[in-house]
Scaffold this active site. Structure first.
Site, short mmCIF file in Angstrom:
data_model
loop_
_atom_site.label_atom_id
_atom_site.label_comp_id
_atom_site.label_asym_id
_atom_site.label_seq_id
_atom_site.Cartn_x
_atom_site.Cartn_y
_atom_site.Cartn_z
N LYS A 198 -109.66 20.70 -14.04
CA LYS A 198 -108.90 19.46 -13.90
C LYS A 198 -109.80 18.23 -13.97
O LYS A 198 -109.51 17.27 -14.68
CB LYS A 198 -108.14 19.45 -12.56
CG LYS A 198 -107.13 20.56 -12.43
CD LYS A 198 -106.39 20.51 -11.09
CE LYS A 198 -107.28 20.80 -9.89
NZ LYS A 198 -107.80 22.19 -9.88
N THR A 199 -110.89 18.26 -13.22
CA THR A 199 -111.77 17.10 -13.17
C THR A 199 -112.51 16.93 -14.50
O THR A 199 -112.68 15.81 -14.99
CB THR A 199 -112.75 17.22 -11.99
OG1 THR A 199 -111.97 17.39 -10.79
CG2 THR A 199 -113.62 15.98 -11.85
N HIS A 253 -107.72 21.48 -3.15
CA HIS A 253 -106.35 21.97 -3.03
C HIS A 253 -105.63 21.28 -1.87
O HIS A 253 -104.49 20.83 -2.01
CB HIS A 253 -106.39 23.49 -2.83
CG HIS A 253 -105.05 24.10 -2.61
ND1 HIS A 253 -104.03 24.03 -3.53
CD2 HIS A 253 -104.56 24.82 -1.56
CE1 HIS A 253 -102.97 24.67 -3.06
NE2 HIS A 253 -103.27 25.15 -1.88
N ASP A 294 -111.16 25.03 -10.00
CA ASP A 294 -112.13 25.45 -11.04
C ASP A 294 -111.52 25.73 -12.41
O ASP A 294 -112.21 26.26 -13.28
CB ASP A 294 -112.93 26.70 -10.59
CG ASP A 294 -114.06 26.33 -9.65
OD1 ASP A 294 -114.38 25.13 -9.57
OD2 ASP A 294 -114.60 27.22 -9.00
P1 GDP Z 1 -111.28 21.70 -11.12
O1 GDP Z 1 -111.62 22.35 -9.82
O2 GDP Z 1 -109.98 22.19 -11.66
O3 GDP Z 1 -111.38 20.21 -11.09
O4 GDP Z 1 -112.38 22.24 -12.20
P2 GDP Z 1 -113.69 21.51 -12.73
O5 GDP Z 1 -113.36 20.44 -13.71
O6 GDP Z 1 -114.57 21.15 -11.60
O7 GDP Z 1 -114.33 22.70 -13.57
C1 GDP Z 1 -114.73 23.92 -12.98
C2 GDP Z 1 -115.83 24.58 -13.78
O8 GDP Z 1 -115.33 24.95 -15.08
C3 GDP Z 1 -117.02 23.66 -14.03
O9 GDP Z 1 -118.19 24.42 -13.88
C4 GDP Z 1 -116.81 23.22 -15.46
O10 GDP Z 1 -118.04 22.90 -16.12
C5 GDP Z 1 -116.16 24.44 -16.09
N1 GDP Z 1 -115.35 24.08 -17.26
C6 GDP Z 1 -114.48 23.06 -17.39
N2 GDP Z 1 -113.92 23.05 -18.62
C7 GDP Z 1 -114.44 24.09 -19.29
C8 GDP Z 1 -114.26 24.62 -20.61
O11 GDP Z 1 -113.52 24.10 -21.43
N3 GDP Z 1 -114.98 25.73 -20.93
C9 GDP Z 1 -115.84 26.33 -20.06
N4 GDP Z 1 -116.48 27.41 -20.48
N5 GDP Z 1 -116.03 25.87 -18.82
C10 GDP Z 1 -115.36 24.77 -18.43
MG MG Z 2 -111.72 18.96 -9.48
#
Ligand code: GDP
Ligand code: MG
Length: 394
Positions: free
Chosen positions: A24-25, A84, A21
């Site tokens: 990354k994606t 993960h 979260d």
């Molecule tokens: P991952 O698990 O690392 O791949 O994370 P995701 O890309 O799925 O992002 C997790 C959450 O963080 C999602 O609800 C995104 O919309 C949110 N998110 C991602 N980038 C940002 C950002 O720059 N600002 C904010 N406020 N939220 C973000």
């Molecule tokens: Mg992801």
């Protein structure tokens, strides 16, 4: 401007790592979105990336998206693992080797357990360059960003990376994806791409380290001597140079009497080349497939190693029961296999199918294994675990 044609561009493998979260994606999707404007990528949406197809590699199921994009200088293949567990499996099994990693850290969260675990694995598989993207900069003020940056630089140092010189970029992946707040959004992504081009070196064959040739095959040439065959994995060898042949408890010193590439004698051969090497004074019965030919005194022969290991889950074809130590099976690496005992780390009671952890290996014979060398463990010819060497013990 220094533009390359597509064919001239160097190919580099990267990937996003970091806590769940942290974005990354979102960042991966944003990169393709920003580059699409210049015709350097095809936009891949968040949903397409997160729905990555399952990869079947060595009996392990890994969900990973491989996204291709280009900058003006390079073409990149970018790996983003949805979960993960997928990330762990990808790193330990070496399915997609990265030349450099993009560490994503959410500014409102800072470092988290998976941030540390991914950095540890990145180090273990030999990744040297990490570019940090502090994400979610839209949620915090400048002071917090500076604190997170300090904390991450310290963390990089703790894991053996270059904390002070690693580039750190602050931005917001979601803003870049939505085309909002250009400074936090698109500009930060362009800065990240520019940094990847500059900070992650072109992947090179290692021609300067002491040479290593894992032996694939050996035969006798009547009247001449014994010939061993293999692909030089690093360094360079010279005709009449000194060498050592290690493995299966043996350590044999010798001279490289002749080196052949494509059946022609050559004075020297380098990493990447498949060679036949004449060893005049060595008997064929002393040579086994899986031995390592290397520069004198460059590698240690040992039968005890520390390793990171992942046990396949039962539904991946793995075991049905946990292991609790003193677990004896065949270990396979490169072209050899040997009986091996696996003992757990002192603070681990058991490893369940689907778990990963750190273990001690004791091989039946002394072998030469290098840090980052990958292996599998098989029971009755079925792969039940994949691992990588982290340390050679005495
Ligand atoms: P991952 O698990 O690392 O791949 O994370 P995701 O890309 O799925 O992002 C997790 C959450 O963080 C999602 O609800 C995104 O919309 C949110 N998110 C991602 N980038 C940002 C950002 O720059 N600002 C904010 N406020 N939220 C973000
Ligand atoms: Mg992801």
């Amino acid at each position: 401007l220094n533009y390359c044609t597509e064919a001239e561009k160097k190919h580099v493998n990267v990937g996003t790592i970091g806590h769940v979260d942290h974005g990354k994606t979102t960042l991966t999707a944003a990169i393709t979105k920003v580059l699409e404007k210049n015709g350097l990528a095809k936009y891949v949406s968040y949903d397409q990336i997160d729905k990555a197809p399952e990869e079947k590699a060595r009996g392990i199921t890994i969900n990973a998206a491989h996204i291709g994009y280009s900058t003006s200088k390079r073409s990149y293949a970018h790996t983003d693992c949805p979960g993960h567990a997928d990330f762990i499996k990808n790193m330990i099994s070496g399915v997609s080797q990265m030349d450099g990693a993009i560490l994503v850290v959410a500014a409102d969260d800072g470092q988290m357990p998976q941030t540390r675990e991914h950095l540890l694995l990145a180090k273990q598989v030999g990744i040297e360059k990490v570019v940090v993207y502090i994400n979610k900069a839209d949620l915090v003020d400048q002071e917090v960003l500076e604190l997170v940056e300090l904390e991450i630089r310290e963390l990089l140092d703790d894991f053996g990376f270059d904390g002070s010189n690693s580039p750190v970029i602050c931005g917001s992946a979601i803003k870049a994806l939505k085309g909002e707040s250009p400074d936090l959004g698109e500009k930060s992504v362009l800065q990240l791409l520019d940094t990847l081009d500059k900070y992650i070196p072109d992947p090179k064959r290692d021609l300067t380290s002491p040479f290593m040739v894992p032996i694939d095959n050996a035969f006798t040439v009547p009247g001449r001597g014994t010939v061993v065959v293999g692909t030089i994995s690093r360094g360079s060898l010279k005709k009449n140079g000194e060498a050592e042949l290690l493995g299966f408890d043996l350590d044999i010193k010798m001279t490289l009497s002749d080196i052949q590439v494509f059946k022609k004698s050559v004075p020297q051969a380098v990493a990447g080349e498949n060679v036949g090497i004449l060893l005049r004074s060595i008997r064929l019965k002393d040579i086994r497939r899986g031995m390592l030919l290397c520069a004198p005194n460059s590698q240690k022969l040992s039968n005890r190693f520390k390793a990171s290991i992942y046990f396949l889950a039962t539904n991946e074809g793995g075991r049905t029961k946990p292991i609790t130590g003193k677990y004896c099976q065949q270990l396979f690496s490169r072209t050899w296999n040997a009986p091996c005992r696996i003992d757990l780390d002192a603070n681990t009671n058991m490893l369940m199918p689907g778990d990963h952890g750190s273990v001690y290996l004791t091989l039946m014979w002394k072998m030469a294994m290098v840090q980052g060398q990958q292996f599998t463990v098989r029971e009755n010819n079925i792969t039940v675990a994949t691992g990588l060497i982290t340390e050679t013990l005495d």
